[in-house]
Design a protein around this motif. Structure first.
Motif, PDB file in Angstrom:
ATOM      1  N   ALA A  73       0.864  -1.171  -0.082  1.00  0.00           N
ATOM      2  CA  ALA A  73       0.165   0.008   0.066  1.00  0.00           C
ATOM      3  C   ALA A  73       0.922   1.150  -0.096  1.00  0.00           C
ATOM      4  O   ALA A  73       2.045   1.124   0.502  1.00  0.00           O
ATOM      5  N   ASN A  74       0.272   2.322  -0.534  1.00  0.00           N
ATOM      6  CA  ASN A  74       1.296   3.449  -0.917  1.00  0.00           C
ATOM      7  C   ASN A  74       0.800   4.710  -0.535  1.00  0.00           C
ATOM      8  O   ASN A  74      -0.547   5.017  -1.116  1.00  0.00           O
ATOM      9  N   ILE A  75       1.289   5.602   0.312  1.00  0.00           N
ATOM     10  CA  ILE A  75       1.127   6.894   0.489  1.00  0.00           C
ATOM     11  C   ILE A  75       2.063   7.914  -0.046  1.00  0.00           C
ATOM     12  O   ILE A  75       3.280   7.561   0.142  1.00  0.00           O
ATOM     13  N   VAL A  76       1.610   8.703  -1.199  1.00  0.00           N
ATOM     14  CA  VAL A  76       2.711   9.022  -2.036  1.00  0.00           C
ATOM     15  C   VAL A  76       2.629  10.606  -1.734  1.00  0.00           C
ATOM     16  O   VAL A  76       1.455  11.301  -2.255  1.00  0.00           O
ATOM     17  N   ARG A  77       3.699  11.555  -1.320  1.00  0.00           N
ATOM     18  CA  ARG A  77       3.313  12.909  -1.175  1.00  0.00           C
ATOM     19  C   ARG A  77       4.032  13.414  -2.377  1.00  0.00           C
ATOM     20  O   ARG A  77       5.067  13.370  -2.701  1.00  0.00           O
ATOM     21  N   VAL A  78       3.264  14.288  -3.201  1.00  0.00           N
ATOM     22  CA  VAL A  78       3.626  15.031  -4.478  1.00  0.00           C
ATOM     23  C   VAL A  78       4.205  16.351  -4.141  1.00  0.00           C
ATOM     24  O   VAL A  78       4.053  16.956  -2.937  1.00  0.00           O
ATOM     25  N   ALA A  79       4.891  17.031  -4.971  1.00  0.00           N
ATOM     26  CA  ALA A  79       5.089  18.350  -4.742  1.00  0.00           C
ATOM     27  C   ALA A  79       4.241  19.230  -4.705  1.00  0.00           C
ATOM     28  O   ALA A  79       3.008  19.111  -5.023  1.00  0.00           O
ATOM     29  N   SER A  80       4.713  20.285  -4.025  1.00  0.00           N
ATOM     30  CA  SER A  80       3.656  21.404  -3.740  1.00  0.00           C
ATOM     31  C   SER A  80       3.566  22.071  -4.958  1.00  0.00           C
ATOM     32  O   SER A  80       2.316  22.827  -4.967  1.00  0.00           O
ATOM     33  N   LYS A  81       4.459  22.252  -5.812  1.00  0.00           N
ATOM     34  CA  LYS A  81       4.344  22.827  -6.905  1.00  0.00           C
ATOM     35  C   LYS A  81       3.391  22.205  -7.993  1.00  0.00           C
ATOM     36  O   LYS A  81       3.304  21.037  -8.046  1.00  0.00           O
ATOM     37  N   ASP A  82       2.363  23.137  -8.636  1.00  0.00           N
ATOM     38  CA  ASP A  82       1.163  22.719  -9.090  1.00  0.00           C
ATOM     39  C   ASP A  82       1.325  22.451 -10.767  1.00  0.00           C
ATOM     40  O   ASP A  82       0.894  23.034 -11.520  1.00  0.00           O
ATOM     41  N   TYR A  83       2.360  21.211 -10.978  1.00  0.00           N
ATOM     42  CA  TYR A  83       2.475  20.754 -12.463  1.00  0.00           C
ATOM     43  C   TYR A  83       1.332  20.350 -12.962  1.00  0.00           C
ATOM     44  O   TYR A  83       0.448  19.614 -12.390  1.00  0.00           O
ATOM     45  N   PRO A  84       0.977  20.634 -14.223  1.00  0.00           N
ATOM     46  CA  PRO A  84      -0.209  19.932 -14.888  1.00  0.00           C
ATOM     47  C   PRO A  84      -0.302  18.774 -14.905  1.00  0.00           C
ATOM     48  O   PRO A  84      -0.966  18.000 -15.039  1.00  0.00           O
ATOM     49  N   GLN A  85       1.030  18.023 -15.038  1.00  0.00           N
ATOM     50  CA  GLN A  85       1.407  16.682 -15.211  1.00  0.00           C
ATOM     51  C   GLN A  85       0.737  15.913 -14.165  1.00  0.00           C
ATOM     52  O   GLN A  85       0.132  14.756 -14.160  1.00  0.00           O
ATOM     53  N   ILE A  86       0.917  16.547 -12.810  1.00  0.00           N
ATOM     54  CA  ILE A  86       0.481  15.821 -11.447  1.00  0.00           C
ATOM     55  C   ILE A  86      -0.977  15.759 -11.683  1.00  0.00           C
ATOM     56  O   ILE A  86      -1.658  14.768 -11.359  1.00  0.00           O
ATOM     57  N   LYS A  87      -1.664  16.689 -11.929  1.00  0.00           N
ATOM     58  CA  LYS A  87      -3.176  16.906 -11.973  1.00  0.00           C
ATOM     59  C   LYS A  87      -3.746  15.786 -12.993  1.00  0.00           C
ATOM     60  O   LYS A  87      -4.723  15.080 -12.742  1.00  0.00           O
ATOM     61  N   LEU A  88      -3.166  15.752 -14.250  1.00  0.00           N
ATOM     62  CA  LEU A  88      -3.635  15.007 -15.158  1.00  0.00           C
ATOM     63  C   LEU A  88      -3.339  13.563 -15.142  1.00  0.00           C
ATOM     64  O   LEU A  88      -4.423  12.926 -14.998  1.00  0.00           O
ATOM     65  N   LEU A  89      -2.173  13.256 -14.247  1.00  0.00           N
ATOM     66  CA  LEU A  89      -2.103  11.679 -13.952  1.00  0.00           C
ATOM     67  C   LEU A  89      -2.812  11.391 -12.730  1.00  0.00           C
ATOM     68  O   LEU A  89      -3.558  10.027 -12.825  1.00  0.00           O
ATOM     69  N   CYS A  90      -3.026  12.226 -12.070  1.00  0.00           N
ATOM     70  CA  CYS A  90      -4.044  11.704 -10.883  1.00  0.00           C
ATOM     71  C   CYS A  90      -5.296  11.781 -11.229  1.00  0.00           C
ATOM     72  O   CYS A  90      -6.249  10.782 -10.874  1.00  0.00           O
ATOM     73  N   THR A  91      -5.865  12.341 -12.206  1.00  0.00           N
ATOM     74  CA  THR A  91      -7.240  12.301 -12.894  1.00  0.00           C
ATOM     75  C   THR A  91      -7.586  10.847 -13.554  1.00  0.00           C
ATOM     76  O   THR A  91      -8.602  10.295 -13.292  1.00  0.00           O
ATOM     77  N   VAL A  92      -6.421  10.553 -14.340  1.00  0.00           N
ATOM     78  CA  VAL A  92      -6.427   9.194 -14.928  1.00  0.00           C
ATOM     79  C   VAL A  92      -6.653   8.220 -13.744  1.00  0.00           C
ATOM     80  O   VAL A  92      -7.094   7.212 -14.159  1.00  0.00           O
ATOM     81  N   LEU A  93      -5.569   8.241 -12.933  1.00  0.00           N
ATOM     82  CA  LEU A  93      -5.479   7.392 -12.048  1.00  0.00           C
ATOM     83  C   LEU A  93      -6.719   7.110 -11.386  1.00  0.00           C
ATOM     84  O   LEU A  93      -7.032   5.841 -11.140  1.00  0.00           O
ATOM     85  N   ASP A  94      -7.259   8.217 -10.785  1.00  0.00           N
ATOM     86  CA  ASP A  94      -8.580   7.945  -9.999  1.00  0.00           C
ATOM     87  C   ASP A  94      -9.804   7.281 -10.778  1.00  0.00           C
ATOM     88  O   ASP A  94     -10.621   6.533 -10.383  1.00  0.00           O
ATOM     89  N   ARG A  95      -9.864   7.648 -12.257  1.00  0.00           N
ATOM     90  CA  ARG A  95     -10.757   7.037 -13.155  1.00  0.00           C
ATOM     91  C   ARG A  95     -10.513   5.377 -13.104  1.00  0.00           C
ATOM     92  O   ARG A  95     -11.556   4.822 -13.215  1.00  0.00           O
ATOM     93  N   VAL A  96      -9.280   5.111 -13.320  1.00  0.00           N
ATOM     94  CA  VAL A  96      -9.039   3.708 -13.166  1.00  0.00           C
ATOM     95  C   VAL A  96      -9.445   2.956 -11.821  1.00  0.00           C
ATOM     96  O   VAL A  96      -9.980   1.934 -11.656  1.00  0.00           O
ATOM     97  N   LEU A  97      -9.003   3.510 -10.751  1.00  0.00           N
ATOM     98  CA  LEU A  97      -9.307   3.037  -9.499  1.00  0.00           C
ATOM     99  C   LEU A  97     -10.628   3.140  -8.967  1.00  0.00           C
ATOM    100  O   LEU A  97     -11.159   2.317  -8.490  1.00  0.00           O
ATOM    101  N   ALA A  98     -11.485   3.811  -9.696  1.00  0.00           N
ATOM    102  CA  ALA A  98     -12.884   3.779  -9.682  1.00  0.00           C
ATOM    103  C   ALA A  98     -13.675   2.476  -9.979  1.00  0.00           C
ATOM    104  O   ALA A  98     -14.819   2.228  -9.790  1.00  0.00           O
ATOM    105  N   ARG A  99     -12.875   1.902 -11.005  1.00  0.00           N
ATOM    106  CA  ARG A  99     -13.565   0.641 -11.548  1.00  0.00           C
ATOM    107  C   ARG A  99     -13.708  -0.493 -10.115  1.00  0.00           C
ATOM    108  O   ARG A  99     -12.830  -0.555  -9.541  1.00  0.00           O
ATOM    109  N   GLU A 100     -14.725  -1.036 -10.455  1.00  0.00           N
ATOM    110  CA  GLU A 100     -15.167  -1.970  -9.403  1.00  0.00           C
ATOM    111  C   GLU A 100     -14.094  -3.045  -9.057  1.00  0.00           C
ATOM    112  O   GLU A 100     -14.049  -3.704  -7.892  1.00  0.00           O
TER     113      GLU A 100
END
Length: 396
Positions: free
Chosen positions: A105-132
């Protein structure tokens, strides 16, 4: 306390029950994550995100799994806490995937800087994680952001079985003030230094197409990250016939300059920062020679000798240092623990590897062709990260 902790993907982790490394569900999940990235139109605009998608695809994960030692029964250690760097936007997702592949299991602290890559990857990641089918993976995933000066680093450190720190030496020293459980292990990825070794004869003999490819590969290793990555070469070492050295250099740097002129984002702030760094280095390091530059885009500075303090000599935004090396043993002073990656062109890597062994060099964890400096993999900084994040169950 809770208001400063933001979940960017996943959810609060209540129990970190481990899986075997490269478990089927994790491999399926990463392949689906890869497909989502590679089909997402917004993600396609970022080459570093696309690289994440290719890395996570089934074929690559299968390759990595085949390299895992099969001599023992392995299982994840439990909960991994990752502190990821601020200079490489996609580093956090690689660290997370390493932890998953190890069965944690993983707790990952990301950078405070608001990179667009972080937001995009987290959006896609959450989309896959939402699958049953991936609720188990969701329960093992927490991508978080919180201020640097926060109690959360201490809180997460106190409950993890593995802590990974990607950052500078000072960051590591500060985080180590937060105690770990007695049996927890820690992997640190500290400040490192990297060089490129080029055979001038090979540059002179290269056909035009091969030269352009070399320039592109070097550009990817350096300019893409403004030379901020630990694996980006700061010092360019040249070998070859003395009569051909200057010709090889000129041909190489002309190709790099022409490529950078058409691609590199070079605002005034980078130009002034580079010039300031060049001036401060010239004062600090007596062995630096005269600046070679036609314009502000590309600076070349020859060195008169190699000394043990050169791993503090840094470039950025197109500032490179050069040295003509006749015998690789001249490099002894800098082949200490700070040395990470040697990229090469026209050089026999087996001969380089032999030098590491024969001379007992404490440094050099990677020998890779120019163009591969930034290729992050499970073997990094001398660790097999997935293996280090697992424990062995001794069965006799």
């Amino acid at each position: 306390m809770g208001s400063e902790l933001i979940y960017l993907a996943g959810e609060e982790i209540h129990e970190g029950k481990p899986l075997p490394p490269y478990s089927d569900i994790v491999c399926r999940f990463l392949d689906d994550f890869s497909a989502e990235i590679l089909h997402d139109e917004d993600c396609k605009a970022y080459p570093d995100i696309v690289a994440v998608g290719f890395w996570a695809r089934r074929g690559n994960i299968k390759r990595l799994k085949s390299c895992l030692g099969q001599e023992a029964l392995r299982i994840g250690r439990g909960l991994a806490f990752h502190i990821t760097p601020s200079n490489i936007p996609v580093q956090f997702i690689f660290s997370y995937m390493f932890g998953l592949l190890a069965g944690n299991a993983n707790i990952v602290r990301v950078a405070s800087k608001d990179y667009p890559q972080i937001k995009l990857l987290c959006t896609v990641l959450d989309r896959v994680l939402a699958r049953e089918e991936y609720q188990v993976i969701r329960s093992m995933t927490a991508i978080v952001r919180y201020p640097r000066e926060s109690i959360w680093t201490k809180a997460f450190s106190a409950q993890c079985q593995v802590r990974l720190i990607w950052g500078g030496d000072e960051t590591i020293r500060n985080i180590r003030e937060c105690p770990l459980p007695p049996r927890a292990v820690e992997l640190t990825f500290a400040d490192r230094y990297s060089v490129a070794l080029i055979k001038a004869d090979a540059v002179n003999e290269a056909e035009e197409r091969a030269l352009q490819r070399l320039a592109q590969d070097f550009y990817n290793d350096t300019f893409l990250m403004d030379q901020n990555a630990c694996s980006s070469p700061q010092l360019i070492l040249w070998q070859g016939d003395e009569k051909k050295l200057e010709g090889g250099k000129e041909r190489f740097w002309l190709a790099v300059k022409k490529l950078a002129e058409g691609r590199y984002d070079f605002p005034p702030i980078k130009a002034t920062s580079k010039y300031s760094l060049f001036c401060s280095n010239a004062v600090r390091f007596e062995q630096t020679g005269n600046l070679v530059a036609e314009n502000n885009l590309l600076y070349r500075v020859p060195l008169k000798n190699i000394s043990d303090d050169l791993t503090e000599l840094r470039g950025s935004f197109g500032l490179f240092y050069e040295y003509d090396v006749k015998d690789l043993k001249e490099l002894d002073p800098i082949m200490k623990g700070k040395m990470q990656t040697v990229t090469y062109y026209g050089i026999d890597p087996k001969a380089l590897a032999s030098m590491v062994l024969e001379n007992g060099w404490l440094g050099i964890d990677r020998l890779v062709p120019i163009g591969k400096a930034l290729d992050l993999d499970v073997i990094w900084d001398g660790y097999d990260i997935v293996e280090e994040m697992t424990r062995i169950v001794d069965v006799r």
